[in-house]
Design an enzyme around this catalytic site. Structure first.
Site, PDB file in Angstrom:
ATOM      1  N   ASP A  83      41.314  37.066  37.288  1.00 13.46           N
ATOM      2  CA  ASP A  83      42.419  36.249  38.638  1.00 13.46           C
ATOM      3  C   ASP A  83      41.621  36.098  40.588  1.00 13.46           C
ATOM      4  O   ASP A  83      42.216  37.316  40.865  1.00 13.46           O
ATOM      5  CB  ASP A  83      43.287  36.896  38.345  1.00 13.46           C
ATOM      6  CG  ASP A  83      43.619  38.567  38.685  1.00 13.46           C
ATOM      7  OD1 ASP A  83      44.758  38.338  38.814  1.00 13.46           O
ATOM      8  OD2 ASP A  83      42.579  38.959  38.543  1.00 13.46           O
TER       9      ASP A  83
ATOM     10  N   ASP B 195      37.820  40.780  42.187  1.00 15.08           N
ATOM     11  CA  ASP B 195      37.404  39.829  41.543  1.00 15.08           C
ATOM     12  C   ASP B 195      35.713  39.197  41.719  1.00 15.08           C
ATOM     13  O   ASP B 195      34.831  39.006  40.614  1.00 15.08           O
ATOM     14  CB  ASP B 195      37.918  38.825  40.348  1.00 15.08           C
ATOM     15  CG  ASP B 195      40.005  39.276  40.135  1.00 15.08           C
ATOM     16  OD1 ASP B 195      40.951  39.734  40.969  1.00 15.08           O
ATOM     17  OD2 ASP B 195      39.653  39.192  38.939  1.00 15.08           O
TER      18      ASP B 195
ATOM     19  N   ASN C  87      46.597  37.244  40.166  1.00 16.91           N
ATOM     20  CA  ASN C  87      46.937  37.871  41.410  1.00 16.91           C
ATOM     21  C   ASN C  87      46.703  36.151  42.351  1.00 16.91           C
ATOM     22  O   ASN C  87      47.741  36.494  43.723  1.00 16.91           O
ATOM     23  CB  ASN C  87      45.432  37.938  42.442  1.00 16.91           C
ATOM     24  CG  ASN C  87      44.902  39.011  41.739  1.00 16.91           C
ATOM     25  OD1 ASN C  87      45.535  39.739  41.617  1.00 16.91           O
ATOM     26  ND2 ASN C  87      43.039  39.434  42.193  1.00 16.91           N
TER      27      ASN C  87
ATOM     28  N   THR D 291      39.710  41.384  34.052  1.00 12.15           N
ATOM     29  CA  THR D 291      39.199  42.539  35.484  1.00 12.15           C
ATOM     30  C   THR D 291      40.911  41.443  35.873  1.00 12.15           C
ATOM     31  O   THR D 291      41.457  41.479  37.457  1.00 12.15           O
ATOM     32  CB  THR D 291      38.831  42.474  36.342  1.00 12.15           C
ATOM     33  OG1 THR D 291      38.847  40.819  37.047  1.00 12.15           O
ATOM     34  CG2 THR D 291      37.520  43.116  35.906  1.00 12.15           C
TER      35      THR D 291
ATOM     36  N   PHE E 105      49.123  46.405  38.195  1.00 12.44           N
ATOM     37  CA  PHE E 105      48.885  44.309  38.074  1.00 12.44           C
ATOM     38  C   PHE E 105      48.888  44.597  37.255  1.00 12.44           C
ATOM     39  O   PHE E 105      49.883  43.141  36.638  1.00 12.44           O
ATOM     40  CB  PHE E 105      48.592  44.425  39.550  1.00 12.44           C
ATOM     41  CG  PHE E 105      48.763  43.009  39.584  1.00 12.44           C
ATOM     42  CD1 PHE E 105      47.962  42.414  39.312  1.00 12.44           C
ATOM     43  CD2 PHE E 105      49.670  42.636  40.322  1.00 12.44           C
ATOM     44  CE1 PHE E 105      48.171  40.853  39.209  1.00 12.44           C
ATOM     45  CE2 PHE E 105      50.335  40.710  40.391  1.00 12.44           C
ATOM     46  CZ  PHE E 105      49.388  39.986  40.317  1.00 12.44           C
ATOM     47  N   ASN E 106      47.459  44.425  36.324  1.00 12.79           N
ATOM     48  CA  ASN E 106      46.978  43.811  35.461  1.00 12.79           C
ATOM     49  C   ASN E 106      47.881  44.288  34.187  1.00 12.79           C
ATOM     50  O   ASN E 106      47.978  43.149  33.401  1.00 12.79           O
ATOM     51  CB  ASN E 106      45.717  43.936  34.941  1.00 12.79           C
ATOM     52  CG  ASN E 106      44.584  44.128  36.482  1.00 12.79           C
ATOM     53  OD1 ASN E 106      45.198  42.677  36.611  1.00 12.79           O
ATOM     54  ND2 ASN E 106      43.264  44.429  36.134  1.00 12.79           N
TER      55      ASN E 106
ATOM     56  N   HIS F 281      38.633  47.606  43.085  1.00 11.99           N
ATOM     57  CA  HIS F 281      38.819  47.712  41.371  1.00 11.99           C
ATOM     58  C   HIS F 281      38.186  47.007  39.977  1.00 11.99           C
ATOM     59  O   HIS F 281      37.669  47.455  39.488  1.00 11.99           O
ATOM     60  CB  HIS F 281      40.506  47.385  41.409  1.00 11.99           C
ATOM     61  CG  HIS F 281      41.813  47.864  41.646  1.00 11.99           C
ATOM     62  ND1 HIS F 281      41.733  48.948  42.305  1.00 11.99           N
ATOM     63  CD2 HIS F 281      41.813  47.134  42.764  1.00 11.99           C
ATOM     64  CE1 HIS F 281      42.812  49.093  42.971  1.00 11.99           C
ATOM     65  NE2 HIS F 281      43.290  47.887  43.892  1.00 11.99           N
ATOM     66  N   ASP F 282      37.867  45.967  40.348  1.00  6.69           N
ATOM     67  CA  ASP F 282      37.244  45.256  39.357  1.00  6.69           C
ATOM     68  C   ASP F 282      35.667  45.361  39.751  1.00  6.69           C
ATOM     69  O   ASP F 282      35.241  45.735  38.635  1.00  6.69           O
ATOM     70  CB  ASP F 282      37.350  43.940  39.650  1.00  6.69           C
ATOM     71  CG  ASP F 282      38.681  43.141  39.274  1.00  6.69           C
ATOM     72  OD1 ASP F 282      39.297  42.532  39.983  1.00  6.69           O
ATOM     73  OD2 ASP F 282      39.604  43.790  38.565  1.00  6.69           O
TER      74      ASP F 282
END
Ligand code: RIB
Ligand code: CA
Length: 306
Positions: free
Chosen positions: A10, A15, A39, A121, A162-163, A235-236
């Site tokens: 996203d 990402d 996102n 992700t 969030f994910n 993060h991703d």
């Protein structure tokens, strides 16, 4: 022999950097990208995936758009983190490529052959839909490496990341699927911060480096404001890095359950580190990371792109 991966994402600043890391790494072959609302709205995350591939000169990688909302809940985006475009910061070119004419859930099933690793992700809506529509995929999908969840604190709520929060029902379905899954959660991603110095190292390294530096300039603002971090967790990219080098992140094989009916904890990944629940282990959860090695890998690989 490189490992084929498919990313479901996203974009989203991190990402985009994860996609670029995959493209820059000889250990991997990115055979496809699918997009989901998260996102930002689906139209924006899909456009952003096309833009990211275009900036790297890789519009040959096919993109398929998927779910524009969670399985059963309202969509909640993250414009306060990623901006109105979803990739605020750099000037964004108009992508020349278009998505393929297939839903992500079907395209994922088409791309997943034995040996292909799925790297989501984002919220897991597309992955859950794929498993619903194409149950036979279970027989050939050997490994999912998901950026999402957390052992401890959440980010979008005190309890949930969030994910996971983005589609708790989808996350619950994936963890119950029996497919081997590695969870790269906030507990490890927050240990490795991409700093302004890292961005400056890339700023003049080429078109991609400038794009990443300008993404980072914007992405850091939220983390400085909200966490007082001196940098931003990418993060991703850590999920992609785990496929490149599984020694970077230390994992524990434990049970993960996803809360789907709670007033305060919906979307929480309930990680049973000590086995007190009696529930069978169903995931490998990241508990530590060699942050300097991860960041060195990320910066050096991104610098290698044109
Ligand atoms: O919580 C972080 C995750 O949520 C990342 O994947 C970020 O891109 C957002 O999707
Ligand atoms: Ca994401």
């Amino acid at each position: 022999m490189s490992t084929k991966i498919v990313m479901d994402c996203d974009p989203g600043h991190d990402d985009a950097m994860a996609i670029l890391l995959a493209l820059a790494s000889p250990e991997l072959e990115l055979v496809g990208v699918t997009t989901v609302a998260g996102n930002q709205t689906l139209d924006k995350t899909t456009r952003n995936a096309l833009i990211t591939l275009e900036i790297a000169g890789r519009s040959d990688v096919p993109v398929a758009a998927g779910a524009d909302r969670p399985l059963r809940r309202e969509l909640r985006t993250a414009a306060h983190v990623h901006g109105e475009t979803g990739l605020d910061g750099p000037e964004l070119p108009e992508p020349s490529a278009a998505p393929v004419d297939a839903h992500a859930a079907d395209f994922l099933a088409e791309l997943i052959e034995p040996g292909v690793v799925l790297v989501p992700t984002a919220p897991l809506t597309n992955v859950a839909l794929m498993l619903e529509r194409h149950p036979d995929v279970r027989g050939r999908l050997a490994h999912i490496v998901w950026m999402g969840g957390s052992i401890a604190e959440g980010n979008v709520t005190p309890a949930a990341e969030f994910n996971s929060f983005g589609d708790p029902e989808a996350a619950a379905a994936v963890f119950a699927s029996g497919i081997p899954i590695t969870m790269i959660g906030l507990d490890v991603t927050h240990k490795a911060l991409f700093t302004r110095a890292d961005a400056d190292e890339l700023r003049d390294s080429g078109r991609v480096g400038r794009f990443v530096a300008e993404l980072s300039d914007f992405f850091q603002l939220f983390h400085e404001r909200s966490y007082r971090f001196d940098g931003a967790p990418i993060h991703d990219a850590m999920a992609v890095a785990h496929v490149i080098d599984p020694t970077l992140v230390t994992t524990e094989h434990v049970n993960v359950a996803v809360e789907t009916s709670s007033e305060y904890c919906d979307g929480r990944t309930v990680v049973d580190l000590r086995g007190v629940s009696g529930r069978e282990p169903n995931a490998d959860v990241g508990v530590d990371v060699d942050a300097p090695r991860f960041l060195d890998l990320l910066v050096s690989r991104l610098a290698s792109l044109p």
